[in-house]
Design a protein around this motif. Sequence first.
Motif, mmCIF file in Angstrom:
data_model
loop_
_atom_site.group_PDB
_atom_site.id
_atom_site.type_symbol
_atom_site.label_atom_id
_atom_site.label_comp_id
_atom_site.label_asym_id
_atom_site.label_seq_id
_atom_site.Cartn_x
_atom_site.Cartn_y
_atom_site.Cartn_z
ATOM 1 N N SER A 55 0.861 -1.177 0.000
ATOM 2 C CA SER A 55 0.000 0.000 0.000
ATOM 3 C C SER A 55 0.897 1.226 0.000
ATOM 4 O O SER A 55 2.093 1.132 0.265
ATOM 5 C CB SER A 55 -0.914 0.004 1.230
ATOM 6 O OG SER A 55 -0.168 0.267 2.397
ATOM 7 N N SER A 56 0.324 2.368 -0.273
ATOM 8 C CA SER A 56 1.119 3.595 -0.285
ATOM 9 C C SER A 56 1.436 4.079 1.127
ATOM 10 O O SER A 56 2.296 4.933 1.318
ATOM 11 C CB SER A 56 0.409 4.690 -1.080
ATOM 12 O OG SER A 56 -0.836 4.974 -0.492
ATOM 13 N N ASP A 57 0.762 3.518 2.122
ATOM 14 C CA ASP A 57 1.045 3.869 3.516
ATOM 15 C C ASP A 57 2.288 3.111 3.970
ATOM 16 O O ASP A 57 2.414 1.910 3.722
ATOM 17 C CB ASP A 57 -0.130 3.497 4.413
ATOM 18 C CG ASP A 57 -1.384 4.238 4.027
ATOM 19 O OD1 ASP A 57 -1.319 5.483 3.891
ATOM 20 O OD2 ASP A 57 -2.425 3.578 3.837
ATOM 21 N N ILE A 58 3.198 3.822 4.625
ATOM 22 C CA ILE A 58 4.427 3.196 5.097
ATOM 23 C C ILE A 58 4.763 3.692 6.501
ATOM 24 O O ILE A 58 4.168 4.648 7.003
ATOM 25 C CB ILE A 58 5.620 3.481 4.164
ATOM 26 C CG1 ILE A 58 5.981 4.987 4.173
ATOM 27 C CG2 ILE A 58 5.374 2.980 2.760
ATOM 28 C CD1 ILE A 58 7.343 5.306 3.622
ATOM 29 N N ILE A 59 5.738 3.047 7.086
ATOM 30 C CA ILE A 59 6.385 3.519 8.309
ATOM 31 C C ILE A 59 7.818 3.838 7.919
ATOM 32 O O ILE A 59 8.491 3.005 7.302
ATOM 33 C CB ILE A 59 6.338 2.439 9.413
ATOM 34 C CG1 ILE A 59 4.891 2.172 9.819
ATOM 35 C CG2 ILE A 59 7.195 2.870 10.604
ATOM 36 C CD1 ILE A 59 4.716 0.984 10.742
ATOM 37 N N ARG A 60 8.267 5.033 8.243
ATOM 38 C CA ARG A 60 9.639 5.444 7.927
ATOM 39 C C ARG A 60 10.414 5.613 9.227
ATOM 40 O O ARG A 60 9.986 6.341 10.122
ATOM 41 C CB ARG A 60 9.664 6.744 7.137
ATOM 42 C CG ARG A 60 11.079 7.220 6.828
ATOM 43 C CD ARG A 60 11.098 8.350 5.827
ATOM 44 N NE ARG A 60 10.725 7.815 4.515
ATOM 45 C CZ ARG A 60 10.279 8.558 3.506
ATOM 46 N NH1 ARG A 60 10.131 9.865 3.651
ATOM 47 N NH2 ARG A 60 9.964 7.986 2.353
ATOM 48 N N ILE A 61 11.551 4.952 9.300
ATOM 49 C CA ILE A 61 12.411 5.029 10.482
ATOM 50 C C ILE A 61 13.538 6.028 10.234
ATOM 51 O O ILE A 61 14.207 5.979 9.196
ATOM 52 C CB ILE A 61 13.018 3.665 10.826
ATOM 53 C CG1 ILE A 61 11.924 2.644 11.116
ATOM 54 C CG2 ILE A 61 13.977 3.782 12.014
ATOM 55 C CD1 ILE A 61 12.434 1.228 11.287
ATOM 56 N N HIS A 62 13.733 6.908 11.218
ATOM 57 C CA HIS A 62 14.849 7.848 11.234
ATOM 58 C C HIS A 62 15.826 7.349 12.295
ATOM 59 O O HIS A 62 15.554 7.472 13.493
ATOM 60 C CB HIS A 62 14.361 9.263 11.572
ATOM 61 C CG HIS A 62 13.374 9.786 10.575
ATOM 62 N ND1 HIS A 62 13.757 10.492 9.467
ATOM 63 C CD2 HIS A 62 12.022 9.669 10.508
ATOM 64 C CE1 HIS A 62 12.695 10.822 8.762
ATOM 65 N NE2 HIS A 62 11.620 10.320 9.374
ATOM 66 N N PRO A 63 16.947 6.746 11.863
ATOM 67 C CA PRO A 63 17.874 6.145 12.828
ATOM 68 C C PRO A 63 18.493 7.161 13.782
ATOM 69 O O PRO A 63 18.792 8.295 13.398
ATOM 70 C CB PRO A 63 18.959 5.535 11.941
ATOM 71 C CG PRO A 63 18.296 5.322 10.622
ATOM 72 C CD PRO A 63 17.339 6.475 10.489
ATOM 73 N N LYS A 64 18.649 6.728 15.030
ATOM 74 C CA LYS A 64 19.374 7.490 16.044
ATOM 75 C C LYS A 64 20.597 6.714 16.526
ATOM 76 O O LYS A 64 21.579 7.305 16.938
ATOM 77 C CB LYS A 64 18.474 7.813 17.231
ATOM 78 C CG LYS A 64 17.381 8.800 16.916
ATOM 79 C CD LYS A 64 16.638 9.194 18.161
ATOM 80 C CE LYS A 64 15.661 10.311 17.833
ATOM 81 N NZ LYS A 64 15.020 10.827 19.040
ATOM 82 N N ARG A 65 20.498 5.398 16.513
ATOM 83 C CA ARG A 65 21.606 4.536 16.927
ATOM 84 C C ARG A 65 21.651 3.335 15.985
ATOM 85 O O ARG A 65 20.611 2.768 15.647
ATOM 86 C CB ARG A 65 21.420 4.076 18.363
ATOM 87 C CG ARG A 65 22.578 3.248 18.887
ATOM 88 C CD ARG A 65 22.621 3.245 20.415
ATOM 89 N NE ARG A 65 23.708 2.454 20.916
ATOM 90 C CZ ARG A 65 24.980 2.829 20.961
ATOM 91 N NH1 ARG A 65 25.321 4.030 20.528
ATOM 92 N NH2 ARG A 65 25.920 2.051 21.443
ATOM 93 N N ILE A 66 22.859 2.976 15.562
ATOM 94 C CA ILE A 66 23.055 1.850 14.653
ATOM 95 C C ILE A 66 24.103 0.917 15.251
ATOM 96 O O ILE A 66 25.160 1.372 15.699
ATOM 97 C CB ILE A 66 23.507 2.332 13.251
ATOM 98 C CG1 ILE A 66 22.446 3.237 12.631
ATOM 99 C CG2 ILE A 66 23.801 1.130 12.344
ATOM 100 C CD1 ILE A 66 22.874 3.921 11.350
ATOM 101 N N LEU A 67 23.786 -0.362 15.266
ATOM 102 C CA LEU A 67 24.720 -1.398 15.693
ATOM 103 C C LEU A 67 24.807 -2.417 14.566
ATOM 104 O O LEU A 67 23.781 -2.775 13.979
ATOM 105 C CB LEU A 67 24.222 -2.098 16.953
ATOM 106 C CG LEU A 67 23.997 -1.196 18.168
ATOM 107 C CD1 LEU A 67 22.576 -0.704 18.230
ATOM 108 C CD2 LEU A 67 24.346 -1.933 19.424
ATOM 109 N N SER A 68 26.008 -2.869 14.262
ATOM 110 C CA SER A 68 26.154 -3.909 13.239
ATOM 111 C C SER A 68 27.234 -4.879 13.674
ATOM 112 O O SER A 68 28.112 -4.532 14.474
ATOM 113 C CB SER A 68 26.480 -3.301 11.875
ATOM 114 O OG SER A 68 27.710 -2.608 11.898
ATOM 115 N N TRP A 69 27.162 -6.100 13.161
ATOM 116 C CA TRP A 69 28.127 -7.123 13.553
ATOM 117 C C TRP A 69 28.324 -8.126 12.424
ATOM 118 O O TRP A 69 27.409 -8.444 11.679
ATOM 119 C CB TRP A 69 27.682 -7.836 14.836
ATOM 120 C CG TRP A 69 26.340 -8.495 14.746
ATOM 121 C CD1 TRP A 69 26.100 -9.823 14.499
ATOM 122 C CD2 TRP A 69 25.053 -7.884 14.861
ATOM 123 N NE1 TRP A 69 24.753 -10.071 14.461
ATOM 124 C CE2 TRP A 69 24.076 -8.889 14.690
ATOM 125 C CE3 TRP A 69 24.618 -6.576 15.093
ATOM 126 C CZ2 TRP A 69 22.716 -8.641 14.725
ATOM 127 C CZ3 TRP A 69 23.258 -6.323 15.135
ATOM 128 C CH2 TRP A 69 22.327 -7.350 14.961
#
Length: 138
Positions: free
Chosen positions: A109-123
Amino acid sequence: MFTSAERRYLRSQFLGRLATVGPDGTPQVRPLGFRCNDDGTIDLGGPWVARTQRYRNVRENPGVGFVVDDLTPDEAGAIRPGMGRGVEIRGTAETLSVDDPPGQPGWRSSDIIRIHPKRILSWHIDPDNPDGYSRNVA
């Protein structure tokens, strides 16, 4: 915002898990398709997004977590073969409608949730830093 290894990994994956908190404080985790945008935001889509509990949760409490992970391939050159690898994103989310939502045509659908990152962890995704990264980005 994302390192080149994180961006490469995110763009190679199709499914992540969104964690939200309901109005009564109950956590909810749902698997979702996503897109990593050039500006560092993450768009989450699917069918009937605006009718979902996760959508309502984000409207009430925009604090979210999103994890994309899998098992490192058991092959030559892989970082820590057979172990987990991934990216965790903590941030704020907003609900909106867009012309080009993530996902398969006819199943979105055209409705979405958009995340604006504040903290990123990767491994286990970057050969130059196999133990990963953990940093605030906002």
